[in-house]
Design an enzyme around this catalytic site. Structure first.
Site, PDB file in Angstrom:
ATOM      1  N   LYS A  35     -10.755  12.353   8.279  1.00 21.74           N
ATOM      2  CA  LYS A  35     -10.293  11.930   9.604  1.00 21.74           C
ATOM      3  C   LYS A  35     -10.346  13.103  10.583  1.00 21.74           C
ATOM      4  O   LYS A  35     -10.084  14.240  10.176  1.00 21.74           O
ATOM      5  CB  LYS A  35      -8.823  11.459   9.525  1.00 21.74           C
ATOM      6  CG  LYS A  35      -8.614  10.124   8.867  1.00 21.74           C
ATOM      7  CD  LYS A  35      -7.134   9.750   8.875  1.00 21.74           C
ATOM      8  CE  LYS A  35      -6.881   8.445   8.129  1.00 21.74           C
ATOM      9  NZ  LYS A  35      -7.431   7.272   8.813  1.00 21.74           N
TER      10      LYS A  35
ATOM     11  N   LYS B 131       0.853  -1.210   0.000  1.00 20.86           N
ATOM     12  CA  LYS B 131       0.000   0.000   0.000  1.00 20.86           C
ATOM     13  C   LYS B 131       0.880   1.249   0.000  1.00 20.86           C
ATOM     14  O   LYS B 131       1.683   1.442   0.913  1.00 20.86           O
ATOM     15  CB  LYS B 131      -0.916  -0.022   1.234  1.00 20.86           C
ATOM     16  CG  LYS B 131      -1.717   1.269   1.449  1.00 20.86           C
ATOM     17  CD  LYS B 131      -2.694   1.155   2.626  1.00 20.86           C
ATOM     18  CE  LYS B 131      -3.346   2.488   2.960  1.00 20.86           C
ATOM     19  NZ  LYS B 131      -4.249   2.427   4.127  1.00 20.86           N
TER      20      LYS B 131
ATOM     21  N   GLU C 146      -9.624   3.263   2.112  1.00 25.55           N
ATOM     22  CA  GLU C 146      -9.145   3.417   0.736  1.00 25.55           C
ATOM     23  C   GLU C 146      -8.029   2.442   0.372  1.00 25.55           C
ATOM     24  O   GLU C 146      -7.863   2.090  -0.785  1.00 25.55           O
ATOM     25  CB  GLU C 146      -8.654   4.862   0.521  1.00 25.55           C
ATOM     26  CG  GLU C 146      -7.219   5.178   0.983  1.00 25.55           C
ATOM     27  CD  GLU C 146      -6.957   4.959   2.471  1.00 25.55           C
ATOM     28  OE1 GLU C 146      -7.922   5.019   3.251  1.00 25.55           O
ATOM     29  OE2 GLU C 146      -5.798   4.713   2.840  1.00 25.55           O
TER      30      GLU C 146
ATOM     31  N   ASP D 190      -3.062  10.069   3.692  1.00 23.38           N
ATOM     32  CA  ASP D 190      -4.451   9.609   3.785  1.00 23.38           C
ATOM     33  C   ASP D 190      -5.193  10.545   4.740  1.00 23.38           C
ATOM     34  O   ASP D 190      -5.058  10.416   5.955  1.00 23.38           O
ATOM     35  CB  ASP D 190      -4.458   8.161   4.320  1.00 23.38           C
ATOM     36  CG  ASP D 190      -5.874   7.652   4.602  1.00 23.38           C
ATOM     37  OD1 ASP D 190      -6.847   8.275   4.116  1.00 23.38           O
ATOM     38  OD2 ASP D 190      -5.993   6.614   5.295  1.00 23.38           O
TER      39      ASP D 190
ATOM     40  N   ARG E 240      -7.559  -0.752   0.890  1.00 30.74           N
ATOM     41  CA  ARG E 240      -8.016  -2.018   0.292  1.00 30.74           C
ATOM     42  C   ARG E 240      -8.474  -1.819  -1.148  1.00 30.74           C
ATOM     43  O   ARG E 240      -8.394  -2.718  -1.967  1.00 30.74           O
ATOM     44  CB  ARG E 240      -9.118  -2.623   1.170  1.00 30.74           C
ATOM     45  CG  ARG E 240     -10.351  -1.774   1.289  1.00 30.74           C
ATOM     46  CD  ARG E 240     -11.178  -2.096   2.518  1.00 30.74           C
ATOM     47  NE  ARG E 240     -10.521  -1.669   3.753  1.00 30.74           N
ATOM     48  CZ  ARG E 240     -11.031  -1.836   4.964  1.00 30.74           C
ATOM     49  NH1 ARG E 240     -12.205  -2.414   5.119  1.00 30.74           N
ATOM     50  NH2 ARG E 240     -10.375  -1.432   6.029  1.00 30.74           N
TER      51      ARG E 240
ATOM     52  N   ASP F 266     -12.512   6.417   3.860  1.00 29.74           N
ATOM     53  CA  ASP F 266     -11.260   6.249   4.607  1.00 29.74           C
ATOM     54  C   ASP F 266     -10.773   4.791   4.558  1.00 29.74           C
ATOM     55  O   ASP F 266      -9.669   4.490   5.014  1.00 29.74           O
ATOM     56  CB  ASP F 266     -11.445   6.720   6.061  1.00 29.74           C
ATOM     57  CG  ASP F 266     -10.122   7.018   6.755  1.00 29.74           C
ATOM     58  OD1 ASP F 266      -9.083   7.025   6.054  1.00 29.74           O
ATOM     59  OD2 ASP F 266     -10.127   7.227   7.976  1.00 29.74           O
TER      60      ASP F 266
ATOM     61  N   ASP G 177       1.382   6.258   5.623  1.00 29.68           N
ATOM     62  CA  ASP G 177       0.432   5.270   5.100  1.00 29.68           C
ATOM     63  C   ASP G 177       0.971   4.547   3.854  1.00 29.68           C
ATOM     64  O   ASP G 177       0.231   3.848   3.171  1.00 29.68           O
ATOM     65  CB  ASP G 177      -0.905   5.976   4.797  1.00 29.68           C
ATOM     66  CG  ASP G 177      -2.099   5.054   4.969  1.00 29.68           C
ATOM     67  OD1 ASP G 177      -1.951   4.006   5.640  1.00 29.68           O
ATOM     68  OD2 ASP G 177      -3.178   5.369   4.421  1.00 29.68           O
TER      69      ASP G 177
HETATM   70  N1  BES Z   1      -4.492   4.384   6.908  1.00 28.88           N
HETATM   71  C1  BES Z   1      -5.579   4.002   7.718  1.00 28.88           C
HETATM   72  C2  BES Z   1      -5.216   2.989   8.805  1.00 28.88           C
HETATM   73  C3  BES Z   1      -4.238   3.430   9.859  1.00 28.88           C
HETATM   74  C4  BES Z   1      -4.697   3.863  11.089  1.00 28.88           C
HETATM   75  C5  BES Z   1      -2.881   3.340   9.661  1.00 28.88           C
HETATM   76  C6  BES Z   1      -3.808   4.257  12.072  1.00 28.88           C
HETATM   77  C7  BES Z   1      -1.992   3.726  10.640  1.00 28.88           C
HETATM   78  C8  BES Z   1      -2.447   4.177  11.861  1.00 28.88           C
HETATM   79  C9  BES Z   1      -6.695   3.385   6.872  1.00 28.88           C
HETATM   80  O1  BES Z   1      -6.767   3.833   5.568  1.00 28.88           O
HETATM   81  C10 BES Z   1      -7.969   3.722   7.539  1.00 28.88           C
HETATM   82  O2  BES Z   1      -8.254   4.874   7.676  1.00 28.88           O
HETATM   83  N2  BES Z   1      -8.714   2.700   7.944  1.00 28.88           N
HETATM   84  C11 BES Z   1      -9.963   2.881   8.597  1.00 28.88           C
HETATM   85  C12 BES Z   1     -10.922   1.891   8.002  1.00 28.88           C
HETATM   86  C13 BES Z   1     -12.349   2.090   8.420  1.00 28.88           C
HETATM   87  C14 BES Z   1     -12.900   3.389   7.891  1.00 28.88           C
HETATM   88  C15 BES Z   1     -13.159   0.926   7.913  1.00 28.88           C
HETATM   89  C16 BES Z   1      -9.772   2.626  10.090  1.00 28.88           C
HETATM   90  O3  BES Z   1      -8.989   1.756  10.471  1.00 28.88           O
HETATM   91  O4  BES Z   1     -10.379   3.343  10.878  1.00 28.88           O
HETATM   92 ZN    ZN Z   2      -7.924   5.568   5.324  1.00 31.29          ZN
HETATM   93 ZN    ZN Z   3      -4.966   4.510   4.722  1.00 30.37          ZN
END
Ligand code: BES
Ligand code: ZN
Ligand code: ZN
Length: 495
Positions: A278, A266, A350, A271, A352, A348, A289
């Site tokens: 966020k 990734k 994104e 992000d 995947r 968010d 990220d």
């Molecule tokens: N990049 C984030 C995940 C992340 C969180 C990485 C904290 C490093 C530290 C990812 O893209 C994300 O935002 N995931 C969301 C998914 C949810 C909206 C289903 C999450 O984990 O909250």
């Molecule tokens: Zn995200």
């Molecule tokens: Zn992300």
């Protein structure tokens, strides 16, 4: 740092510091420390009897030798209890010493290896661990200050070894350096601010590695992505002024083989969450990220150097998740490169969506086994903290192979289940899959989504959102980006 071997006993080497090991729960000095202790009038024994040196894991005691032996100082390192000693612990211990020596401005070091260590482990593994641990320990994240504080460097390290073949020493040193430098490179890339490391910059890094290691490289720009129908990567990137790219690097070490490992990382250079933005305190740090992409690039650099007898294709979808009038929306339905349609439930989630196209691309480039690596979910931090990556797989044998590689490389992974009851979380009423449904099992939901795109090809998913970052300096880790996954990916290719 320059590594050399010497057969001169450690107490006779003329360096700024010699490094010695002491185990815990030992009465008096260990066998290995004895000669030095005698030469410096039993100062080590005295400190042990006074309880100052205990041999506790990662304890460090520096003793000035005042001309009693050629080395100016002896650094006594605690290895902890003898039965707990492992190569990972050894790496952490020497990393602590390397950081200390570097900060003190010591330039020449000598390091001995207790014979019982090589009784328990192979000489190559011990030497690799010593080198790897110290090279990881001296790493510092770059800073962007106008006036860079003068950075002190260790110049050379002598490995004082008897009864070890030159070829074992050479192999151990090479592997240790390559594994550590690849990790340090991944750490450095991950640490870069998002205004420095843009998707375009990521492409330049990949090109540099390809050139340095003689790998073939293919870079798809936006026009090409549109032509091929990579709807996932295009959708995520459409709210940013940064152009997206799909990068593919190929290493062919076994041209006669039909097997190819596919690594998919990734590469979100930032992000912000997209329209479902966020909160401010969760957005900070989202320059990291792209830790999965960094691990893949670092691993390809190492694989290109070590040249194992295997084929690897590395794929990096890279872009920014941002917001402008064009940004993708919750409720949008997009067609991925695989042809499968995706309902966007959360902008968010994104990672995947870009990985879906990356996985399909790796398969189309001939990958017969897939590993995707990603800072995918905050939920994995809730589950495992920063100590371990989350692992999921659709193939128990391949899952086992990745776990073993991680174990050998000294990285922690922990498998999460994919019970069929979880499958409802990726079901959509209007598309083939949904990228989120608000499930509490966030990490598993992400893994299940990705499994759809592996579509039967043996696949492993590594969620490094937690293990990609260290909360504080400790052992081989510095605070911040860890380069998680890099050494596992190298190790997996070492056949
Ligand atoms: N990049 C984030 C995940 C992340 C969180 C990485 C904290 C490093 C530290 C990812 O893209 C994300 O935002 N995931 C969301 C998914 C949810 C909206 C289903 C999450 O984990 O909250
Ligand atoms: Zn995200
Ligand atoms: Zn992300």
């Amino acid at each position: 740092m320059e590594w050399r071997r010497t057969e001169t006993p450690i107490e006779q080497t003329a360096v700024d510091a010699i490094i010695l090991f002491q185990t815990e729960e030992k009465e008096g000095v260990s066998e290995f420390v004895k000669k030095v202790d005698e030469a410096i009038e039993h100062r080590i024994s005295v400190l042990i009897s006074e309880g100052e040196i205990t041999g506790k894991y990662c304890e460090l005691t520096a003793i000035h030798n005042w001309g009693k032996i050629p080395a100016k100082r002896a650094i006594v390192l605690g290895l902890g209890a003898e039965e707990k000693i492992s190569l990972d612990r050894l790496k952490n211990v020497v990393a602590t010493a390397a950081r200390y020596a570097k900060n003190k401005g010591l330039k020449q070091l000598a390091l001995g290896c207790p014979t019982w260590l090589s009784e328990r482990f192979t000489a190559v593994d011990v030497i690799q661990s010593l080198v790897e641990g110290m090279e990881l320990g001296v790493y510092q994240h770059p800073s962007y200050k106008q006036k860079e504080e003068s950075s002190k460097q260790i110049e050379s390290i002598w490995l004082s070894l008897q009864d070890v073949s030159d070829s074992a020493v050479k192999t151990g040193i090479e592997r240790g350096k390559v594994y550590a430098h690849a990790t340090n490179y991944a750490r450095m890339l991950t640490h870069e601010p998002a205004n420095f490391l843009t998707p375009h910059k990521m492409v330049q890094h990949a090109r540099q590695i390809a050139e340095k290691r003689g790998l073939s490289i293919e870079v798809l720009n936006k026009e090409k992505l549109q032509e091929l129908g990579m709807g996932g990567l295009l959708a995520v990137s459409q709210g940013s002024s940064q152009e997206p790219y799909m990068i593919a690097l190929t290493y062919k070490g076994a041209p006669e083989s039909a097997e190819t490992l596919g690594y998919v990382g990734k590469g979100l250079t930032f992000d912000n969450g997209g329209l479902q933005i966020k909160p401010a305190n969760y957005m900070y740090g989202m320059n990291e990220d792209m830790g999965g992409a960094a691990a893949v690039l670092g691993a390809m650099d190492a694989i290109g150097a070590l040249k194992p007898h295997t084929n690897v294709v590395a794929v990096i979808p890279t872009c920014e998740n941002a917001i402008n009038g064009e940004a993708f929306r919750p409720g949008d339905v997009i067609t991925s490169y695989s042809g499968k349609t995706i309902e966007i439930h959360h902008t968010d989630a994104e990672g995947r969506v870009v990985l879906a196209d990356g996985i399909t691309y790796a398969k189309r480039l001939g990958a017969t086994k897939l590993v995707d690596i990603a800072t995918l979910t905050g939920a994995v931090i809730i589950a495992l903290g920063h100590e371990s990556a989350g692992l999921m797989s659709n193939d128990s044998a391949f899952g086992q192979a990745v776990k073993k590689a991680a174990h050998v490389a000294g990285e922690r992974v922990w498998e999460l289940p994919m019970y069929e009851e979880y499958e409802e979380h990726i079901k959509s009423d209007i598309a083939d899959v949904k990228n989120d449904d608000g499930s509490k099992a966030g990490t598993i939901q992400g893994g299940l989504f990705l499994r759809e795109f592996a579509d039967g090809t043996p696949w492993v998913h590594l969620d490094i959102a937690g293990s990609g970052e260290a909360m504080r300096e400790k052992g081989i880790h510095v605070k911040g980006a860890t380069g998680a996954g890099t050494r596992t990916l190298i190790q997996l290719a070492m056949v």
